[in-house]
Design a protein around this motif. Structure first.
Motif, PDB file in Angstrom:
ATOM      1  N   LYS B   2       0.792  -1.250   0.003  1.00 12.56           N
ATOM      2  CA  LYS B   2      -0.035  -0.078   0.015  1.00 12.56           C
ATOM      3  C   LYS B   2       0.875   1.097  -0.076  1.00 12.56           C
ATOM      4  CE  LYS B   2      -3.827  -1.856   2.628  1.00 12.56           C
ATOM      5  NZ  LYS B   2      -4.696  -1.549   3.695  1.00 12.56           N
ATOM      6  N   PRO B   3       0.251   2.185  -0.636  1.00  9.55           N
ATOM      7  CA  PRO B   3       1.194   3.529  -0.506  1.00  9.55           C
ATOM      8  C   PRO B   3       1.330   3.955   0.573  1.00  9.55           C
ATOM      9  CG  PRO B   3      -0.809   3.837  -1.607  1.00  9.55           C
ATOM     10  CD  PRO B   3      -0.678   2.336  -1.610  1.00  9.55           C
ATOM     11  N   THR B   4       2.195   4.833   1.174  1.00 10.19           N
ATOM     12  CA  THR B   4       2.364   5.445   2.498  1.00 10.19           C
ATOM     13  C   THR B   4       2.275   6.752   2.161  1.00 10.19           C
ATOM     14  OG1 THR B   4       4.521   5.556   2.408  1.00 10.19           O
ATOM     15  CG2 THR B   4       3.671   3.469   3.453  1.00 10.19           C
ATOM     16  N   ILE B   5       2.251   7.763   3.409  1.00  9.65           N
ATOM     17  CA  ILE B   5       2.354   9.062   3.243  1.00  9.65           C
ATOM     18  C   ILE B   5       3.727   9.483   2.630  1.00  9.65           C
ATOM     19  CG2 ILE B   5       3.105   9.581   5.658  1.00  9.65           C
ATOM     20  CD1 ILE B   5       1.261  11.746   6.112  1.00  9.65           C
ATOM     21  N   ASP B   7       5.299   7.979   0.441  1.00  6.36           N
ATOM     22  CA  ASP B   7       5.013   8.024  -0.862  1.00  6.36           C
ATOM     23  C   ASP B   7       4.607   9.245  -1.713  1.00  6.36           C
ATOM     24  OD1 ASP B   7       6.369   5.448  -1.034  1.00  6.36           O
ATOM     25  OD2 ASP B   7       4.593   4.446  -0.647  1.00  6.36           O
ATOM     26  N   VAL B   8       3.480   9.675  -0.864  1.00  2.65           N
ATOM     27  CA  VAL B   8       2.981  10.876  -1.323  1.00  2.65           C
ATOM     28  C   VAL B   8       3.908  11.917  -1.323  1.00  2.65           C
ATOM     29  CG1 VAL B   8       0.897  12.299  -1.023  1.00  2.65           C
ATOM     30  CG2 VAL B   8       0.525   9.879  -0.568  1.00  2.65           C
ATOM     31  N   ILE B  41      -2.109  12.005  -4.080  1.00  2.00           N
ATOM     32  CA  ILE B  41      -2.843  11.370  -3.417  1.00  2.00           C
ATOM     33  C   ILE B  41      -3.797  10.442  -4.446  1.00  2.00           C
ATOM     34  CG2 ILE B  41      -5.000  11.220  -2.064  1.00  2.00           C
ATOM     35  CD1 ILE B  41      -3.604  13.270  -0.311  1.00  2.00           C
ATOM     36  N   LEU B  44      -1.756   7.756  -6.505  1.00  2.00           N
ATOM     37  CA  LEU B  44      -1.209   6.640  -5.741  1.00  2.00           C
ATOM     38  C   LEU B  44      -2.644   6.125  -5.090  1.00  2.00           C
ATOM     39  CD1 LEU B  44       1.816   8.181  -4.103  1.00  2.00           C
ATOM     40  CD2 LEU B  44       1.902   6.278  -5.754  1.00  2.00           C
ATOM     41  N   TYR B  46      -3.821   6.766  -2.607  1.00  2.00           N
ATOM     42  CA  TYR B  46      -3.488   6.732  -1.029  1.00  2.00           C
ATOM     43  C   TYR B  46      -4.648   6.733  -0.039  1.00  2.00           C
ATOM     44  CZ  TYR B  46      -1.498   8.528   3.463  1.00  2.00           C
ATOM     45  OH  TYR B  46      -1.441   8.649   4.641  1.00  2.00           O
ATOM     46  N   GLN B  47      -4.681   6.144   0.753  1.00  2.00           N
ATOM     47  CA  GLN B  47      -5.593   6.005   1.666  1.00  2.00           C
ATOM     48  C   GLN B  47      -4.964   6.581   3.228  1.00  2.00           C
ATOM     49  OE1 GLN B  47      -9.073   5.837   2.202  1.00  2.00           O
ATOM     50  NE2 GLN B  47      -9.638   5.036   0.234  1.00  2.00           N
TER      51      GLN B  47
END
Lengths: 334, 334
Positions: B2-5, B7-8, B41, B44, B46-47
């Motif tokens: 999962k993408p992380t903060i 990565d964002v 966001i 990616l 991103y959640q």
């Protein structure tokens, strides 16, 4: 202030990591320290923080349940079973009512994702490609209950709808009925509509009663729609003496219509329902119906998602549970 | 993965704290950075992590609902209303079914505590001291729906049960009935039992029909118990021509009993129910009943706990909603 893990460690005179190990891997802590920690937890009424626990394990010990209609008693039974299984297995259950609205359903999947539920049970609805893609995109394991998917390889728990419908119609035929109608689910938005129709047709064919296959009207999931469908069915085919309804709510709607037309059930027309809701014994007359193991379906669905989460797969991919015909007052020999 | 903060932040070429501010206080971030972060966001998918968010804000944006019986259609309506309000207000809803079991209810409070729900709605049950102490001990704010507490100062949303019962009985009296019975809730484990009995007695007294005050039998919350209570009531007081039932399920149980005794409703006996469940229009005959604003009660309960959580208090501590008598087919002039 709520007690923290630090307070527990201080009172038990151990390190914070020891407290953590007592909670998560107690077998790695020697007995004397372990009992001091347990005593401190008890005394302080310490509750481990689910957020922190979630960060460590990436598990929330929560399951999500998506149901189409909370006001349908069928789902109440499924929820009871699922919740009892969740208690046994250590999960909390988060229930969302979709009202069969695609947008709402997709937004609930987002909410489940945000809450990091460990798994989702998806009840009694068609697994549309957009649902599937969303769930897979969120990487949330899921199973289906009272549903299945021919397109995707997803574990499920259900009954054999085709055989159950066949059994209901065969029962009416063996009572001597020759003019038999059906109130079915619309096929385009129902998972059990087509197989129940197939069961109806198979029974008719087997007993040489093919002339009935056209005697079908469709309804959405509610009583009121079935009342209207019954009106259409009996207007077009007044010769009908028995009706197979694919839901108890449809049977009640059909009987209400017949009552308003002064047609006696079961004296003039026999009606068989499907589900065996609690209401089926409260209605007048009490419904003859195909009993689904509603509670057990919910229970098994929770066990199945647990199996998937803990082992990575399930032993029985498409599990069928037993149905049963229950004869009460709404059917009679012709 | 999962993408992380992280990565964002990397994709948007900003710091992690900027990403965090975009999500939580976007007005503090200049437009150019904000749109880069929003794009990242989006790209990616991103959640934000609810656990991490919970650790920062100490809020889970989740409410808990405790209901006594998921198979009672009354609660289905309450859940629908609460869930719609939760969507509007940004909460997830976690529903637990207590089966009116004290141990189970207390363990659900523990589960809510562990999941750090922001607040709890407690439905239709007596707030026993052990529940109150547990909730206060866990420091979880809570409100009551279709319930209230005389002992504790807890916000609640309900109807005026005494007046509603009075209205139902007055209606039967004005139809000309002089021999009137009641099927009530057991007083010792019911929150609305005593006020509905009081309304029955007040109407009888006001119209000089005090001789009826003994004509009451009690039932638990289910159809079957009401059937049995009706049997006792009519065996002891065969002169009765009208019955006030404190729940639609009781009205259905009473009518079933009368049907089995070949006593016609409403020809010989009028029956008035309470709740206006969806079933009340499906039953034969359709029920005359006191309509509760079931959906609105659920909706308001969610708004009330939200008010309590966001402002620290509620403007109206004990809120009463309107009931309404709906006349259908189960009642008739004497």
């Amino acid at each position: 202030m709520k007690p923290t893990i630090r307070d527990v460690a201080k009172m038990a005179e151990v390190s914070i990591s020891t407290v953590s190990r007592v909670m998560n891997a107690p077998e790695t802590v020697i007995e004397s320290k372990r009992s001091r920690v347990m005593d401190a937890i008890q005394t302080l009424q310490y509750q481990p923080n689910a957020f922190a626990r979630g960060l460590i394990y990436k598990k929330s010990f929560t399951l999500g349940l998506l149901i189409p209609d909370i006001e349908n008693l069928y789902f109440a039974g499924v929820i009871r079973g699922m919740q009892d299984a969740c208690i046994k297995l250590g999960y909390s259950l988060m229930i969302c009512n979709t009202d069969r609205d695609k947008e709402r359903l997709l937004s609930y999947i987002d909410a489940f994702h945000e809450k990091q539920v460990d798994g989702i049970v998806f009840a009694s609805d068609v697994l549309y490609p957009e649902y599937y893609e969303k769930l897979v995109g969120c990487r949330i394991p899921f199973v289906l209950v009272s549903s299945h998917s021919d397109e995707y390889d997803i574990p499920c728990v259900e009954i054999d709808d085709e055989v159950a419908a066949y059994d209901a119609v065969k029962f009416l035929i063996e009572l001597g009925h020759k003019q038999i109608g059906m109130i079915g689910f619309n096929h385009d938005n129902s998972i059990s509509g087509p197989p129940r129709y197939d069961g109806f047709v198979r029974a008719l064919n087997e007993f040489g009663l093919e002339h009935n296959v056209e005697k079908i009207k469709f309804a959405n999931h509610r009583f009121e729609h079935a009342y209207q469908a019954a009106h259409e069915l009996f207007t077009e085919y007044p010769e009908i003496t028995a009706v197979f309804c694919v839901a108890d709510e449809f049977a009640m709607g059909t009987i209400s219509y017949l009552k308003d037309r002064n047609i006696h059930v079961p004296g003039q027309v026999s009606v068989v329902g499907f589900d065996n809701l609690r209401m089926s014994t409260m209605f007048i007359p009490k419904l003859t119906t195909i009993a689904q193991p509603i509670y057990d379906l919910g229970y098994r669905a929770a066990e199945k998602i647990h199996e998937l989460l803990t082992t990575g797969s399930v032993e029985v991919k498409r599990e069928k549970m037993e149905h049963k015909l229950i004869v009460r007052e709404s059917s009679r020999e012709k």
